[in-house]
Motif scaffolding. Structure first.
Motif, PDB file in Angstrom:
ATOM      1  N   ILE A 130       0.814  -1.223   0.000  1.00 53.33           N
ATOM      2  CA  ILE A 130       0.000   0.000   0.000  1.00 53.33           C
ATOM      3  C   ILE A 130       0.846   1.271   0.000  1.00 53.33           C
ATOM      4  O   ILE A 130       0.314   2.373   0.130  1.00 53.33           O
ATOM      5  N   ARG A 131       2.156   1.116  -0.194  1.00 55.63           N
ATOM      6  CA  ARG A 131       2.996   2.314  -0.295  1.00 55.63           C
ATOM      7  C   ARG A 131       2.850   2.982  -1.657  1.00 55.63           C
ATOM      8  O   ARG A 131       3.199   4.162  -1.810  1.00 55.63           O
ATOM      9  N   TYR A 132       2.377   2.233  -2.655  1.00 63.79           N
ATOM     10  CA  TYR A 132       2.168   2.810  -3.986  1.00 63.79           C
ATOM     11  C   TYR A 132       0.795   2.389  -4.493  1.00 63.79           C
ATOM     12  O   TYR A 132       0.582   1.238  -4.870  1.00 63.79           O
ATOM     13  N   ILE A 133      -0.124   3.323  -4.469  1.00 64.04           N
ATOM     14  CA  ILE A 133      -1.510   3.098  -4.899  1.00 64.04           C
ATOM     15  C   ILE A 133      -1.809   4.095  -6.014  1.00 64.04           C
ATOM     16  O   ILE A 133      -1.379   5.254  -5.954  1.00 64.04           O
ATOM     17  N   LYS A 134      -2.553   3.662  -7.005  1.00 62.67           N
ATOM     18  CA  LYS A 134      -2.865   4.540  -8.135  1.00 62.67           C
ATOM     19  C   LYS A 134      -4.374   4.665  -8.338  1.00 62.67           C
ATOM     20  O   LYS A 134      -5.102   3.678  -8.240  1.00 62.67           O
ATOM     21  N   LEU A 135      -4.801   5.870  -8.638  1.00 63.71           N
ATOM     22  CA  LEU A 135      -6.109   6.078  -9.248  1.00 63.71           C
ATOM     23  C   LEU A 135      -5.881   6.063 -10.748  1.00 63.71           C
ATOM     24  O   LEU A 135      -5.020   6.787 -11.260  1.00 63.71           O
ATOM     25  N   GLU A 136      -6.612   5.211 -11.460  1.00 64.12           N
ATOM     26  CA  GLU A 136      -6.448   5.105 -12.903  1.00 64.12           C
ATOM     27  C   GLU A 136      -7.759   5.387 -13.620  1.00 64.12           C
ATOM     28  O   GLU A 136      -8.827   4.998 -13.160  1.00 64.12           O
ATOM     29  N   LYS A 137      -7.632   6.049 -14.739  1.00 64.46           N
ATOM     30  CA  LYS A 137      -8.738   6.160 -15.692  1.00 64.46           C
ATOM     31  C   LYS A 137      -8.278   5.478 -16.968  1.00 64.46           C
ATOM     32  O   LYS A 137      -7.287   5.879 -17.580  1.00 64.46           O
ATOM     33  N   LYS A 138      -8.969   4.418 -17.351  1.00 62.22           N
ATOM     34  CA  LYS A 138      -8.654   3.722 -18.589  1.00 62.22           C
ATOM     35  C   LYS A 138      -9.791   3.955 -19.562  1.00 62.22           C
ATOM     36  O   LYS A 138     -10.967   3.826 -19.204  1.00 62.22           O
ATOM     37  N   GLY A 139      -9.448   4.307 -20.782  1.00 59.08           N
ATOM     38  CA  GLY A 139     -10.498   4.597 -21.751  1.00 59.08           C
ATOM     39  C   GLY A 139     -10.125   4.175 -23.153  1.00 59.08           C
ATOM     40  O   GLY A 139      -9.015   3.711 -23.426  1.00 59.08           O
ATOM     41  N   LYS A 140     -11.095   4.331 -24.042  1.00 61.17           N
ATOM     42  CA  LYS A 140     -10.890   4.059 -25.465  1.00 61.17           C
ATOM     43  C   LYS A 140     -11.401   5.247 -26.270  1.00 61.17           C
ATOM     44  O   LYS A 140     -12.439   5.837 -25.949  1.00 61.17           O
ATOM     45  N   ILE A 141     -10.650   5.567 -27.322  1.00 63.63           N
ATOM     46  CA  ILE A 141     -11.059   6.581 -28.296  1.00 63.63           C
ATOM     47  C   ILE A 141     -10.913   5.958 -29.668  1.00 63.63           C
ATOM     48  O   ILE A 141      -9.796   5.598 -30.075  1.00 63.63           O
ATOM     49  N   ASN A 142     -12.022   5.788 -30.348  1.00 64.83           N
ATOM     50  CA  ASN A 142     -12.018   5.152 -31.670  1.00 64.83           C
ATOM     51  C   ASN A 142     -11.291   3.812 -31.649  1.00 64.83           C
ATOM     52  O   ASN A 142     -10.535   3.470 -32.564  1.00 64.83           O
ATOM     53  N   GLY A 143     -11.504   3.053 -30.577  1.00 65.99           N
ATOM     54  CA  GLY A 143     -10.948   1.712 -30.487  1.00 65.99           C
ATOM     55  C   GLY A 143      -9.526   1.638 -29.965  1.00 65.99           C
ATOM     56  O   GLY A 143      -9.035   0.541 -29.696  1.00 65.99           O
ATOM     57  N   LEU A 144      -8.832   2.765 -29.830  1.00 64.87           N
ATOM     58  CA  LEU A 144      -7.485   2.789 -29.274  1.00 64.87           C
ATOM     59  C   LEU A 144      -7.546   3.114 -27.779  1.00 64.87           C
ATOM     60  O   LEU A 144      -8.399   3.893 -27.344  1.00 64.87           O
TER      61      LEU A 144
END
Length: 228
Positions: free
Chosen positions: A79-93
């Motif tokens: 728990i010393r390194y935790i990330k908030l991530e947003k993963k998305g797609k734009i036109n399939g990429l």
């Protein structure tokens, strides 16, 4: 806002025998991730967000070319390194944005104490605040799995094998290793993911034999939502 780096992503559901054969080929040309253990693996725990209308789940099931999902993630129980991530797609990429979080910040978000994010200088925290406020996004489902990654620098290729996928159902106990995934249903799949920039080198294409496998839209989040 920073310029998004768009990448290709291909997924395949594979058998154990396929996994063994592919791993044995890759280990001769690809590098191991420096963050892995002695077996070349690490454990990932993610807490995914969604709203009461299952926005993220429906976008995935419908296969929309433009979609997004938020998650909090950490590795190997550290728990010393935790990330908030947003993963998305734009036109399939695909693209990914992330920012570090502390345990205290995670607990505030999980408990709905989000006003502090509104005034953050971090654009991703501000975006999550807005979507928790206006789209009613909330922490929804815990997902655990084991990842075995291989790196091939030409083309910035990353091949990963994900297995042992388990879910904590509607548990929000992100830091409790005893109650979530250990007592959950297992999704018995091995998922190979291939991520790369503009091109996939021929040597990697030949090794993984993409032409003989059907691409999969498998989602660990969607698979784990089957149970709740």
């Amino acid at each position: 806002m920073e310029k998004l780096k768009l990448r290709h992503e291909i997924k395949h559901e594979i058998s154990i025998s396929d996994y063994i054969a592919l791993r044995n080929r890759l280990k001769f040309i690809a590098q191991k991730d420096s963050n892995t253990d002695e077996r070349g693996r690490y454990r990932i725990r993610s807490l995914y967000f969604d709203n009461a209308d299952d926005k993220a789940l429906k976008e995935k099931i419908l296969g929309l070319n433009n979609r997004e999902k938020f998650r909090i993630r950490y590795y190997n129980g550290d728990i010393r390194y935790i990330k908030l991530e947003k993963k998305g797609k734009i036109n399939g990429l695909c693209y990914k944005r992330y920012t570090p979080l502390t345990v205290g910040q995670c607990e505030q978000i999980i408990n709905g104490d989000i006003k502090w994010m509104r005034f953050s200088e971090n654009s991703l925290l501000v975006e999550l605040y807005a979507k928790m406020n206006f789209q009613q996004l909330r922490p929804r489902t815990l997902v655990d799995y084991i990842r075995e990654p291989y790196i091939y620098k030409p083309g910035n290729v990353r091949v990963t094998f994900d297995s042992g996928i388990t879910t904590g159902l509607n548990s929000k106990e992100l830091f409790n290793q005893q109650t979530a995934a250990m007592n959950s249903h297992a999704v018995k799949k091995i998922i190979m993911e291939v991520k790369f920039d503009e091109f996939l080198p021929e040597i990697i294409r030949d090794i993984i034999q993409l032409g003989q496998r059907q691409n999969s839209a498998f989602s660990k989040y969607a698979a784990c939502r089957i149970f709740g």
